[in-house]
Design an enzyme around this catalytic site. Structure first.
Site, PDB file in Angstrom:
ATOM      1  N   CYS A  21       0.836  -1.212   0.000  1.00 43.59           N
ATOM      2  CA  CYS A  21       0.000   0.000   0.000  1.00 43.59           C
ATOM      3  C   CYS A  21       0.866   1.256   0.000  1.00 43.59           C
ATOM      4  CB  CYS A  21      -0.928  -0.034   1.219  1.00 43.59           C
ATOM      5  SG  CYS A  21      -1.831   1.493   1.516  1.00 43.59           S
ATOM      6  N   CYS A  23      -0.102   3.954   2.536  1.00 39.12           N
ATOM      7  CA  CYS A  23       0.294   3.533   3.890  1.00 39.12           C
ATOM      8  C   CYS A  23       1.723   3.970   4.184  1.00 39.12           C
ATOM      9  CB  CYS A  23       0.184   2.021   4.039  1.00 39.12           C
ATOM     10  SG  CYS A  23      -1.481   1.343   3.843  1.00 39.12           S
TER      11      CYS A  23
END
Length: 313
Positions: free
Chosen positions: A72, A75
């Site tokens: 991700c 993230c």
């Protein structure tokens, strides 16, 4: 700013009961409280097996939970910001990091359909904070609200801050972001959403299939639209003028930023259904953009997209 209402816990939406009494693994950071027990770190990893300790710790100090995954991109942008702001609070907050791929039970318990997802634990109860990569200023604002909520619930403890000599050695540096992604992230941190959007747009010109750039562009456009907006005034204006498309679009944006995704989609879909066909285009366009913010595979997006299709055809 995210809409974090005091006491807005996820009872019913999040079921942590199966994790509360799970025995702790020896390698986990101790939750503290027992005489002579070592203090917990300010930032630590947590697993399905060790989550019970985190729930116990949340009785003393608010615990921010960062649900992330290695793949991700947003993230990787958000996690260093969370760590920095938590550490700056000097032990009034701690950060528990959950790799959703490695910990499916926690991912399921928190219904982590879109990441990064950030929640908090206050006295064992989950509190929604926000989803997506948000700028440092917004993180600080949300954490300030979290501390107020914790105080209202009697959670006012701290954990000792490690001295420099006790600090663990730096972990290997995370892989560098692509240059245009880094440029966008730096702009987000500076609150310059126009420059961030420009960087993501250039990344998409280089690679139209860059899913992280596409999601990032949708997120910064959302942040730009709600920057400086008075939440209560916006809601009042929308309530007074249910047919005002711009007013409804703004409240939907605020709802998504605050984690109230279904409310945002329902608002816009109800508006779309009520409008004559020649006024529907802005609502449809905003829905599609917000789908990109949340993620195409998110169950809430799937449901809303299905309803939109039924209204179109």
């Amino acid at each position: 700013m995210s809409d974090v209402a005091p006491g807005a816990v996820l009872r019913g939406a999040v079921d942590l009961s199966t994790l509360k009494n799970r025995p702790a693994a020896p390698a986990s950071p101790p939750a503290g409280g027992a005489p002579g027990a070592p203090a917990p770190a300010l930032v630590f990893d947590v697993t399905d097996a060790t989550f019970g300790e985190v729930l116990e710790l949340s009785q003393r100090v608010p615990v921010v939970v960062d649900l992330w995954a290695e793949w991700c991109g947003p993230c990787k942008q958000l996690s260093p910001v969370l760590e920095k702001v938590v550490v700056e609070h000097g032990g009034r907050l701690v950060l528990a990091k959950v790799d959703v791929d490695a910990n499916p039970q926690l991912s399921q318990a928190f219904r982590a359909q879109s990441i990064p997802m950030v929640v908090a634990l206050v006295a064992g109860q989950p509190v929604p904070l926000f989803t997506g990569a948000v700028p440092e200023e917004q993180v600080r604002q949300v954490f300030a609200q979290l501390l107020q909520l914790a105080a209202q619930n009697g959670v006012t403890g701290t954990v000792p801050v490690p001295s420099d000599g006790d600090a663990p050695a730096d972990e290997a540096a995370a892989p560098a972001l692509p240059p245009l992604h880094q440029e966008a992230f730096d702009a987000i941190e500076a609150g310059d959403y126009t420059r961030a959007a420009d960087a993501y747009e250039r990344a998409l010109k280089e690679n139209p299939r860059d899913a992280e750039a596409s999601a990032g562009l949708a997120q910064v456009r959302l942040l730009h639209r709600i920057q400086g907006v008075d939440l209560h005034a916006a809601r009042a204006a929308a309530a007074e003028a249910p047919d005002d498309v711009d007013a409804q679009l703004l409240v939907a944006d605020l709802d998504v930023a605050g984690g109230h995704v279904d409310d945002a989609f329902d608002r816009l879909l109800d508006l779309f259904a009520a409008l004559p066909s020649d006024r529907r285009a802005p609502v449809q366009e905003r829905l599609v953009e917000l789908f990109g913010v949340i993620g195409a595979t998110d169950a809430r997006v799937v449901r809303a997209r299905g309803r939109l299709s039924s209204l179109l055809f």
